[in-house]
Design a protein around this motif. Structure first.
Motif, PDB file in Angstrom:
ATOM      1  N   TYR A  69     -36.713  72.056  35.453  1.00  0.00           N
ATOM      2  CA  TYR A  69     -35.728  71.251  34.730  1.00  0.00           C
ATOM      3  C   TYR A  69     -36.151  69.786  34.653  1.00  0.00           C
ATOM      4  CZ  TYR A  69     -32.495  75.158  34.535  1.00  0.00           C
ATOM      5  OH  TYR A  69     -31.919  76.375  34.257  1.00  0.00           O
ATOM      6  N   THR A  70     -36.789  69.276  35.694  1.00  0.00           N
ATOM      7  CA  THR A  70     -37.263  67.890  35.650  1.00  0.00           C
ATOM      8  C   THR A  70     -38.322  67.714  34.567  1.00  0.00           C
ATOM      9  OG1 THR A  70     -36.828  67.584  38.015  1.00  0.00           O
ATOM     10  CG2 THR A  70     -38.371  66.058  36.974  1.00  0.00           C
ATOM     11  N   ILE A  71     -39.229  68.667  34.448  1.00  0.00           N
ATOM     12  CA  ILE A  71     -40.285  68.577  33.441  1.00  0.00           C
ATOM     13  C   ILE A  71     -39.702  68.610  32.038  1.00  0.00           C
ATOM     14  CG2 ILE A  71     -42.235  69.812  32.424  1.00  0.00           C
ATOM     15  CD1 ILE A  71     -43.045  70.606  35.283  1.00  0.00           C
ATOM     16  N   VAL A  72     -38.801  69.545  31.774  1.00  0.00           N
ATOM     17  CA  VAL A  72     -38.274  69.659  30.417  1.00  0.00           C
ATOM     18  C   VAL A  72     -37.430  68.440  30.050  1.00  0.00           C
ATOM     19  CG1 VAL A  72     -36.121  70.923  30.939  1.00  0.00           C
ATOM     20  CG2 VAL A  72     -37.295  71.294  28.774  1.00  0.00           C
ATOM     21  N   ILE A  73     -36.719  67.883  31.025  1.00  0.00           N
ATOM     22  CA  ILE A  73     -35.921  66.687  30.750  1.00  0.00           C
ATOM     23  C   ILE A  73     -36.827  65.489  30.473  1.00  0.00           C
ATOM     24  CG2 ILE A  73     -34.323  65.018  31.796  1.00  0.00           C
ATOM     25  CD1 ILE A  73     -33.107  67.455  33.304  1.00  0.00           C
ATOM     26  N   GLU A  97     -27.410  69.238  33.415  1.00  0.00           N
ATOM     27  CA  GLU A  97     -26.323  69.853  34.173  1.00  0.00           C
ATOM     28  C   GLU A  97     -26.860  70.874  35.171  1.00  0.00           C
ATOM     29  OE1 GLU A  97     -23.858  71.480  31.151  1.00  0.00           O
ATOM     30  OE2 GLU A  97     -23.455  69.531  30.220  1.00  0.00           O
ATOM     31  N   TYR A  98     -27.805  71.700  34.726  1.00  0.00           N
ATOM     32  CA  TYR A  98     -28.353  72.709  35.630  1.00  0.00           C
ATOM     33  C   TYR A  98     -29.300  72.095  36.656  1.00  0.00           C
ATOM     34  CZ  TYR A  98     -26.228  76.713  33.388  1.00  0.00           C
ATOM     35  OH  TYR A  98     -25.309  77.625  32.947  1.00  0.00           O
ATOM     36  N   LEU A  99     -29.950  70.983  36.314  1.00  0.00           N
ATOM     37  CA  LEU A  99     -30.766  70.276  37.307  1.00  0.00           C
ATOM     38  C   LEU A  99     -29.887  69.775  38.448  1.00  0.00           C
ATOM     39  CD1 LEU A  99     -33.433  68.883  38.219  1.00  0.00           C
ATOM     40  CD2 LEU A  99     -32.702  66.910  36.868  1.00  0.00           C
ATOM     41  N   GLN A 218     -16.371  70.612  38.060  1.00  0.00           N
ATOM     42  CA  GLN A 218     -16.814  69.604  37.105  1.00  0.00           C
ATOM     43  C   GLN A 218     -17.962  70.154  36.260  1.00  0.00           C
ATOM     44  OE1 GLN A 218     -15.655  66.882  36.006  1.00  0.00           O
ATOM     45  NE2 GLN A 218     -17.420  66.166  34.829  1.00  0.00           N
ATOM     46  N   PHE A 219     -18.852  70.909  36.908  1.00  0.00           N
ATOM     47  CA  PHE A 219     -19.923  71.567  36.159  1.00  0.00           C
ATOM     48  C   PHE A 219     -19.336  72.525  35.125  1.00  0.00           C
ATOM     49  CE2 PHE A 219     -22.332  75.570  35.829  1.00  0.00           C
ATOM     50  CZ  PHE A 219     -23.481  75.118  35.214  1.00  0.00           C
ATOM     51  N   LEU A 220     -18.378  73.366  35.526  1.00  0.00           N
ATOM     52  CA  LEU A 220     -17.757  74.293  34.594  1.00  0.00           C
ATOM     53  C   LEU A 220     -17.006  73.547  33.491  1.00  0.00           C
ATOM     54  CD1 LEU A 220     -16.342  77.155  36.859  1.00  0.00           C
ATOM     55  CD2 LEU A 220     -18.402  77.184  35.435  1.00  0.00           C
ATOM     56  N   ARG A 221     -16.403  72.435  33.831  1.00  0.00           N
ATOM     57  CA  ARG A 221     -15.698  71.635  32.829  1.00  0.00           C
ATOM     58  C   ARG A 221     -16.660  71.161  31.749  1.00  0.00           C
ATOM     59  NH1 ARG A 221     -14.952  66.209  32.143  1.00  0.00           N
ATOM     60  NH2 ARG A 221     -13.026  65.562  31.091  1.00  0.00           N
ATOM     61  N   MET A 222     -17.830  70.664  32.161  1.00  0.00           N
ATOM     62  CA  MET A 222     -18.821  70.211  31.191  1.00  0.00           C
ATOM     63  C   MET A 222     -19.339  71.384  30.370  1.00  0.00           C
ATOM     64  SD  MET A 222     -19.065  66.954  31.403  1.00  0.00           S
ATOM     65  CE  MET A 222     -20.577  66.735  30.436  1.00  0.00           C
ATOM     66  N   ARG A 223     -19.590  72.518  31.020  1.00  0.00           N
ATOM     67  CA  ARG A 223     -20.065  73.684  30.281  1.00  0.00           C
ATOM     68  C   ARG A 223     -19.013  74.169  29.299  1.00  0.00           C
ATOM     69  NH1 ARG A 223     -24.127  73.901  29.102  1.00  0.00           N
ATOM     70  NH2 ARG A 223     -24.308  76.148  28.885  1.00  0.00           N
TER      71      ARG A 223
END
Length: 290
Positions: A69-73, A97-99, A218-223
């Motif tokens: 995830y760090t690489i793709v970001i 978010e997943y990172l 909060q993660f689910l809220r953003m998703r």
């Protein structure tokens, strides 16, 4: 005139092509997903036989997720910028978010249910990269071979026997096309119903940190705000619970207090969902419930 890229690649040796491949950021993104898939699988194999040894694999799997995830970001946004526009772009990116979620699960006490979504994501990433990049690097003519076979099938002619590399690549592509969307739908339900329930029950019984429920919700809220698949997962979970706990489909053995409590909690969560989605999304969800 410059030679086409595929012709130049074909003139290189296999070692030269692989060396060039290992110099790309995408290769290490793939290695991170391989680590998630490999160590995540070993974690679930080892977990029934002892949590101490299994947790080592759990940690390594999440380290692989952080790497990918760090690489793709970084490839998407480049070096960090100190401005609100850059921060906003990061906030609404599902990779960010997943990172953050992977880092949170890494530093928290291991929870067996949290790793499965990452393993499923990595499975399809590993297959896609192997089919689209790794196999053509090892066997440069495989993509053209598959294309010729498909054109022959569409025209009704004989496709001919494919090479082993082409058969493997085609099998990967067909399998991924068949199971990718259904698997992601089930992962969405898993994130909402299984992980969400596990986090809450763990906090109530003091098995997980009290910080876990607010962070995960909060993660689910953003998703929920940004992902149609997550909203669909919530609707599936609601449909199942409505049928199980509310009249007329609920069993007569379900206590009234359970039904009343569920309805209050459900309506509270629905109000939260309506507050973070637009009118068009709300209308679509009403139509799906009908």
């Amino acid at each position: 005139m410059a030679q086409p890229t595929n012709q130049r690649a074909a003139r290189l040796t296999t070692g030269e092509r692989l060396t060039a491949l290992t110099k790309t950021a995408q290769f290490y993104w793939w290695i991170g997903h391989v680590a998630v898939l490999f160590f995540g699988t070993l974690y679930y194999v080892k977990r029934p036989f002892g949590w101490r040894e299994a947790n080592w694999y759990y940690t390594k799997a999440y380290m692989g997720a952080l790497m990918s995830y760090t690489i793709v970001i970084y490839k998407t946004y480049g070096p960090p910028q100190l401005n609100l526009a850059f921060v906003h772009r990061l906030i609404v990116d599902e990779n960010v978010e997943y990172l953050l979620l992977a880092f949170f699960w890494l530093v928290m006490r291991p929870m067996v249910v949290t790793l499965l979504p990452f393993v499923v994501f990595s499975l399809f990433h590993v297959i896609t990269y192997a089919r689209s990049t790794l196999i053509p690097t090892l066997v440069p003519g495989v993509t053209a071979e598959i294309q010729r076979a498909r054109q022959a099938e569409r025209s009704g002619g004989a496709a001919g026997r494919l090479s082993l590399a082409a058969r493997v690549s085609k099998l990967m592509g067909d399998w991924s096309s068949t199971y990718n969307a259904p698997a992601l739908r089930e992962v969405g339900v898993w994130e909402v119903a299984v992980v969400g329930t596990w986090v809450v029950l763990g906090a109530v019984t003091f098995q997980t940190p009290l910080l876990a429920p607010p962070f995960y919700f909060q993660f689910l809220r953003m998703r929920y705000a940004l992902s149609a698949s997550t909203r669909a997962a919530f609707l599936r979970v609601r449909g199942f619970l409505d049928a199980t706990l509310t009249p007329p489909s609920a069993s007569a053995n379900v206590p009234g207090v359970v039904t009343d409590t569920y309805i209050r909690v459900r309506d509270f969560l629905v109000n939260i969902g309506d507050a973070i989605t637009g009118p068009e999304q709300q209308q679509q969800q009403r139509q799906q419930r009908q």
